[in-house]
Write a protein that holds these residues in place. Structure first.
Motif, PDB file in Angstrom:
ATOM      1  N   GLY A 122      38.979  -2.269  31.620  1.00 17.42           N
ATOM      2  CA  GLY A 122      38.905  -2.950  32.914  1.00 17.42           C
ATOM      3  C   GLY A 122      40.214  -2.931  33.681  1.00 17.42           C
ATOM      4  O   GLY A 122      40.229  -3.018  34.910  1.00 17.42           O
ATOM      5  N   GLN A 123      41.306  -2.807  32.964  1.00 10.78           N
ATOM      6  CA  GLN A 123      42.629  -2.727  33.598  1.00 10.78           C
ATOM      7  C   GLN A 123      42.974  -1.292  33.991  1.00 10.78           C
ATOM      8  O   GLN A 123      44.022  -1.056  34.595  1.00 10.78           O
ATOM      9  N   GLY A 124      42.129  -0.346  33.611  1.00 14.87           N
ATOM     10  CA  GLY A 124      42.343   1.045  33.985  1.00 14.87           C
ATOM     11  C   GLY A 124      43.473   1.729  33.237  1.00 14.87           C
ATOM     12  O   GLY A 124      44.033   2.707  33.734  1.00 14.87           O
ATOM     13  N   VAL A 125      43.784   1.256  32.046  1.00 10.71           N
ATOM     14  CA  VAL A 125      44.886   1.846  31.292  1.00 10.71           C
ATOM     15  C   VAL A 125      44.453   3.158  30.637  1.00 10.71           C
ATOM     16  O   VAL A 125      43.263   3.432  30.479  1.00 10.71           O
ATOM     17  N   ALA A 126      45.446   3.950  30.231  1.00  6.65           N
ATOM     18  CA  ALA A 126      45.174   5.263  29.643  1.00  6.65           C
ATOM     19  C   ALA A 126      44.893   5.190  28.146  1.00  6.65           C
ATOM     20  O   ALA A 126      44.224   6.067  27.605  1.00  6.65           O
ATOM     21  N   ALA A 127      45.406   4.173  27.471  1.00  6.14           N
ATOM     22  CA  ALA A 127      45.260   4.102  26.019  1.00  6.14           C
ATOM     23  C   ALA A 127      45.383   2.664  25.550  1.00  6.14           C
ATOM     24  O   ALA A 127      45.972   1.824  26.230  1.00  6.14           O
ATOM     25  N   LEU A 128      44.815   2.422  24.381  1.00  8.91           N
ATOM     26  CA  LEU A 128      44.942   1.135  23.697  1.00  8.91           C
ATOM     27  C   LEU A 128      45.609   1.407  22.360  1.00  8.91           C
ATOM     28  O   LEU A 128      45.149   2.260  21.596  1.00  8.91           O
ATOM     29  N   GLY A 129      46.699   0.723  22.091  1.00  8.08           N
ATOM     30  CA  GLY A 129      47.433   0.913  20.850  1.00  8.08           C
ATOM     31  C   GLY A 129      47.397  -0.318  19.975  1.00  8.08           C
ATOM     32  O   GLY A 129      47.095  -1.421  20.430  1.00  8.08           O
ATOM     33  N   VAL A 130      47.706  -0.108  18.712  1.00  8.78           N
ATOM     34  CA  VAL A 130      47.810  -1.192  17.741  1.00  8.78           C
ATOM     35  C   VAL A 130      48.758  -0.725  16.645  1.00  8.78           C
ATOM     36  O   VAL A 130      48.816   0.470  16.341  1.00  8.78           O
ATOM     37  N   GLY A 131      49.501  -1.645  16.077  1.00 14.41           N
ATOM     38  CA  GLY A 131      50.383  -1.314  14.970  1.00 14.41           C
ATOM     39  C   GLY A 131      49.792  -1.830  13.676  1.00 14.41           C
ATOM     40  O   GLY A 131      49.078  -2.827  13.661  1.00 14.41           O
ATOM     41  N   VAL A 132      50.078  -1.141  12.597  1.00 17.37           N
ATOM     42  CA  VAL A 132      49.621  -1.582  11.277  1.00 17.37           C
ATOM     43  C   VAL A 132      50.757  -1.332  10.292  1.00 17.37           C
ATOM     44  O   VAL A 132      51.422  -0.297  10.351  1.00 17.37           O
ATOM     45  N   LEU A 133      51.004  -2.303   9.452  1.00 14.25           N
ATOM     46  CA  LEU A 133      52.053  -2.155   8.441  1.00 14.25           C
ATOM     47  C   LEU A 133      51.691  -1.063   7.448  1.00 14.25           C
ATOM     48  O   LEU A 133      50.537  -0.994   6.997  1.00 14.25           O
ATOM     49  N   ALA A 134      52.660  -0.237   7.111  1.00 17.19           N
ATOM     50  CA  ALA A 134      52.451   0.735   6.046  1.00 17.19           C
ATOM     51  C   ALA A 134      52.075  -0.029   4.784  1.00 17.19           C
ATOM     52  O   ALA A 134      52.698  -1.032   4.445  1.00 17.19           O
ATOM     53  N   GLY A 135      51.034   0.396   4.135  1.00 20.36           N
ATOM     54  CA  GLY A 135      50.578  -0.282   2.927  1.00 20.36           C
ATOM     55  C   GLY A 135      49.442  -1.260   3.164  1.00 20.36           C
ATOM     56  O   GLY A 135      48.839  -1.747   2.212  1.00 20.36           O
ATOM     57  N   ASN A 136      49.124  -1.562   4.416  1.00 18.08           N
ATOM     58  CA  ASN A 136      48.019  -2.465   4.726  1.00 18.08           C
ATOM     59  C   ASN A 136      46.760  -1.613   4.930  1.00 18.08           C
ATOM     60  O   ASN A 136      46.291  -1.404   6.039  1.00 18.08           O
ATOM     61  N   ALA A 137      46.256  -1.092   3.820  1.00 19.74           N
ATOM     62  CA  ALA A 137      45.162  -0.127   3.858  1.00 19.74           C
ATOM     63  C   ALA A 137      43.896  -0.699   4.497  1.00 19.74           C
ATOM     64  O   ALA A 137      43.193   0.013   5.212  1.00 19.74           O
ATOM     65  N   GLY A 138      43.618  -1.971   4.269  1.00 16.51           N
ATOM     66  CA  GLY A 138      42.419  -2.575   4.846  1.00 16.51           C
ATOM     67  C   GLY A 138      42.459  -2.568   6.360  1.00 16.51           C
ATOM     68  O   GLY A 138      41.483  -2.203   7.018  1.00 16.51           O
ATOM     69  N   ALA A 139      43.596  -2.944   6.931  1.00 11.39           N
ATOM     70  CA  ALA A 139      43.736  -2.935   8.386  1.00 11.39           C
ATOM     71  C   ALA A 139      43.677  -1.510   8.918  1.00 11.39           C
ATOM     72  O   ALA A 139      43.037  -1.241   9.941  1.00 11.39           O
ATOM     73  N   GLU A 140      44.322  -0.600   8.218  1.00 13.03           N
ATOM     74  CA  GLU A 140      44.315   0.796   8.657  1.00 13.03           C
ATOM     75  C   GLU A 140      42.886   1.351   8.689  1.00 13.03           C
ATOM     76  O   GLU A 140      42.490   2.020   9.648  1.00 13.03           O
ATOM     77  N   ARG A 141      42.098   1.064   7.661  1.00 12.47           N
ATOM     78  CA  ARG A 141      40.697   1.520   7.632  1.00 12.47           C
ATOM     79  C   ARG A 141      39.908   0.916   8.785  1.00 12.47           C
ATOM     80  O   ARG A 141      39.119   1.614   9.435  1.00 12.47           O
ATOM     81  N   LEU A 142      40.105  -0.371   9.041  1.00 14.62           N
ATOM     82  CA  LEU A 142      39.411  -1.025  10.149  1.00 14.62           C
ATOM     83  C   LEU A 142      39.717  -0.313  11.462  1.00 14.62           C
ATOM     84  O   LEU A 142      38.813   0.035  12.217  1.00 14.62           O
ATOM     85  N   TYR A 143      40.985  -0.093  11.745  1.00 12.50           N
ATOM     86  CA  TYR A 143      41.366   0.527  13.010  1.00 12.50           C
ATOM     87  C   TYR A 143      40.833   1.951  13.105  1.00 12.50           C
ATOM     88  O   TYR A 143      40.363   2.375  14.168  1.00 12.50           O
ATOM     89  N   GLN A 144      40.858   2.698  12.027  1.00  9.43           N
ATOM     90  CA  GLN A 144      40.329   4.061  12.052  1.00  9.43           C
ATOM     91  C   GLN A 144      38.820   4.055  12.283  1.00  9.43           C
ATOM     92  O   GLN A 144      38.305   4.869  13.053  1.00  9.43           O
ATOM     93  N   ARG A 145      38.103   3.120  11.660  1.00 13.08           N
ATOM     94  CA  ARG A 145      36.659   3.014  11.909  1.00 13.08           C
ATOM     95  C   ARG A 145      36.377   2.700  13.370  1.00 13.08           C
ATOM     96  O   ARG A 145      35.341   3.075  13.898  1.00 13.08           O
ATOM     97  N   PHE A 146      37.303   2.005  14.000  1.00 13.42           N
ATOM     98  CA  PHE A 146      37.128   1.616  15.396  1.00 13.42           C
ATOM     99  C   PHE A 146      37.564   2.727  16.358  1.00 13.42           C
ATOM    100  O   PHE A 146      37.483   2.563  17.557  1.00 13.42           O
TER     101      PHE A 146
END
Length: 160
Positions: A122-146
């Motif tokens: 809705g803001q017309g941005v080019a990309a959406l980013g997120v950071g994930v700690l190295a070693g936080n495999a659960g969060a990394e899997r969630l973001y990749q699934r998304f």
């Protein structure tokens, strides 16, 4: 599963969101070993989200289950550096995403990410980013699934 109510963060959510930040800090401590673990540190995390939204623009949302705050997301607007093509510089970034332990596995994080993405589009941005700690495999899997994909590697050398 019925639709998960998501709404803007409101003053009455403050204590619940501080508790979620505190829970996130304790979890990330097990991954990185460098997190500040006191309640006032969690308060400072929420204050930082609020400061970033006030200066850059953004949105903070809560997900509710049975009237209780089950999760929280903060998404701020950013400007990429001059190394990016001009049309790609305006972006959005998820600074915080946390779901309370009793509510995990109920698609709360996915619903909050969906709303953050809807806001960003809705803001017309080019990309959406997120950071994930190295070693936080659960969060990394969630973001990749998304649909998130690795973009850059941030490295740290501890000096003390």
């Amino acid at each position: 599963m019925p639709e998960l109510p998501i709404r803007s963060f409101e003053p009455q959510d403050r204590e619940a969101v501080i508790a979620l930040h505190w829970e996130l800090n304790r979890h990330e401590q097990t991954v990185s070993g460098d997190r500040a673990l006191e309640r006032e540190d969690a308060e400072a995390c929420l204050a930082d989200d609020e400061k970033q939204m006030a200066s850059r623009g953004g949105v903070a949302l809560v997900a509710l289950i049975d009237g209780a705050v089950a999760g929280y997301v903060c998404c701020v607007l950013t400007n990429g550096g001059p190394f990016l093509r001009a049309e790609l510089r305006r972006q959005a970034y998820v600074t915080t995403l946390v779901v309370g332990e009793p509510y995990r596995g109920r698609r709360v994080a996915a619903a909050l990410l969906g709303e953050a993405e809807r806001y960003a589009r809705g803001q017309g941005v080019a990309a959406l980013g997120v950071g994930v700690l190295a070693g936080n495999a659960g969060a990394e899997r969630l973001y990749q699934r998304f649909g998130f994909a690795p973009h850059a590697v941030e490295m740290v050398k501890r000096l003390r």
